[in-house]
Write a protein that holds these residues in place. Structure first.
Motif, short mmCIF file in Angstrom:
data_model
loop_
_atom_site.label_atom_id
_atom_site.label_comp_id
_atom_site.label_asym_id
_atom_site.label_seq_id
_atom_site.Cartn_x
_atom_site.Cartn_y
_atom_site.Cartn_z
N ARG A 54 0.84 -1.21 0.00
CA ARG A 54 0.00 0.00 0.00
C ARG A 54 0.87 1.26 0.00
NH1 ARG A 54 -3.41 -2.80 3.69
NH2 ARG A 54 -5.34 -3.38 2.63
N ARG A 55 1.91 1.25 0.82
CA ARG A 55 2.83 2.41 0.86
C ARG A 55 3.51 2.62 -0.49
NH1 ARG A 55 3.96 0.29 6.02
NH2 ARG A 55 5.86 -0.72 5.27
N ALA A 56 3.72 1.54 -1.23
CA ALA A 56 4.34 1.64 -2.55
C ALA A 56 3.33 2.04 -3.63
CB ALA A 56 5.00 0.31 -2.92
N GLY A 57 2.06 2.16 -3.24
CA GLY A 57 1.04 2.60 -4.19
C GLY A 57 0.19 1.51 -4.80
N VAL A 58 0.32 0.27 -4.33
CA VAL A 58 -0.52 -0.81 -4.85
C VAL A 58 -1.94 -0.59 -4.34
CG1 VAL A 58 -0.91 -3.31 -4.87
CG2 VAL A 58 1.43 -2.41 -4.92
N SER A 59 -2.90 -0.64 -5.25
CA SER A 59 -4.30 -0.40 -4.90
C SER A 59 -4.87 -1.57 -4.10
CB SER A 59 -5.14 -0.20 -6.16
OG SER A 59 -5.24 -1.42 -6.89
N ASP A 60 -5.91 -1.27 -3.33
CA ASP A 60 -6.59 -2.33 -2.57
C ASP A 60 -7.15 -3.40 -3.50
OD1 ASP A 60 -6.01 -1.16 -0.13
OD2 ASP A 60 -7.95 -0.15 0.04
N GLU A 61 -7.60 -2.98 -4.66
CA GLU A 61 -8.14 -3.91 -5.65
C GLU A 61 -7.08 -4.93 -6.06
OE1 GLU A 61 -11.01 -2.80 -9.16
OE2 GLU A 61 -8.96 -2.19 -9.65
N ARG A 62 -5.87 -4.46 -6.33
CA ARG A 62 -4.79 -5.36 -6.72
C ARG A 62 -4.31 -6.21 -5.54
NH1 ARG A 62 -1.12 -4.09 -10.91
NH2 ARG A 62 0.51 -3.46 -9.46
N LEU A 63 -4.28 -5.62 -4.35
CA LEU A 63 -3.90 -6.39 -3.16
C LEU A 63 -4.86 -7.56 -2.93
CD1 LEU A 63 -2.87 -3.69 -0.55
CD2 LEU A 63 -1.41 -5.38 -1.65
N ALA A 64 -6.14 -7.28 -3.09
CA ALA A 64 -7.15 -8.31 -2.86
C ALA A 64 -7.07 -9.42 -3.90
CB ALA A 64 -8.54 -7.70 -2.85
N ALA A 65 -6.58 -9.11 -5.08
CA ALA A 65 -6.58 -10.07 -6.18
C ALA A 65 -5.25 -10.77 -6.41
CB ALA A 65 -7.01 -9.37 -7.46
#
Length: 151
Positions: free
Chosen positions: A61-72
Motif C-alpha cells: 500500500r505504501r508503494a502505491g498498490v491499490s486495494d483492488e490489486r492487493l485483494a486479487a
C-alpha cells in the motif's frame, strides 16, 4: 497465538543488517517497487506467513498498490489488474518458491516469459526478492512471529 522467540535474524548479531542489505540491493535492481511488493506478498501467501502477509500488504500500500490489486494478488492469473510483466514476475516467484512441486522447478517457459520483460539485473532483483522473502517466511513461520507485531 504467541511467538516462540524473537525473529532469529534479530537474535544473532549482524543477521538482520545483512538481510536488510540484500533488500537494498534488490530495490536497486531496476524493478518497479510495486512489482517487488506484489512478489513479496504472493510468496508470503503461498508460504502461509501471516507476519509477512500483513507486513507485505502494508508495504505494498505504501508503494502505491491499490486495494483492488492487493485483494486479487492471490488470484493474479485470473484477475485483470496485472500487467504482463507483473504476471511474468509473479510466475517466476511462484515457481522459485515451489521448487519441489515439479521436476524442473523453474521451467524454461516461466524463465523465458520473465526474460522478455526484464533484463539480467532486474531478473536478479526478482530472484533475490524471492529468496529473501522465502528466508523471512521460514524464519517467521517457524518461530510463529505475530502479524502486526513488527510495526
Amino acid at each position: 497465538m504467541q511467538s516462540r522467540m524473537q525473529n532469529p535474524a534479530a537474535v544473532l548479531p549482524g543477521a538482520m543488517q545483512s538481510i536488510q542489505e540484500l533488500f537494498k540491493a534488490v530495490h536497486s535492481g531496476g524493478v518497479d517497487g510495486q512489482t517487488l511488493e506484489l512478489v513479496h506478498l504472493r510468496i508470503s501467501q503461498i508460504n502461509g506467513c501471516s507476519a509477512c502477509v500483513d507486513g507485505g500488504a502494508k508495504s505494498a500500500r505504501r508503494a502505491g498498490v491499490s486495494d483492488e490489486r492487493l485483494a486479487a494478488v492471490a488470484a493474479w492469473r485470473e484477475a485483470p489488474y496485472f500487467t504482463d510483466a507483473e504476471r511474468a514476475a509473479l510466475a517466476l516467484a511462484e515457481a522459485a518458491t515451489r521448487l519441489a512441486d515439479r521436476p524442473d522447478a523453474v521451467g524454461d517457459e516461466v524463465w523465458d516469459a520473465a526474460a522478455t520483460h526484464y533484463d539480467e539485473k532486474q531478473l536478479a532483483a526478482i530472484v533475490l526478492m524471492t529468496g529473501v522473502t522465502n528466508l523471512f517466511n521460514r524464519l517467521n513461520a517457524t518461530t510463529r512471529q505475530i502479524a502486526g507485531a513488527w510495526g
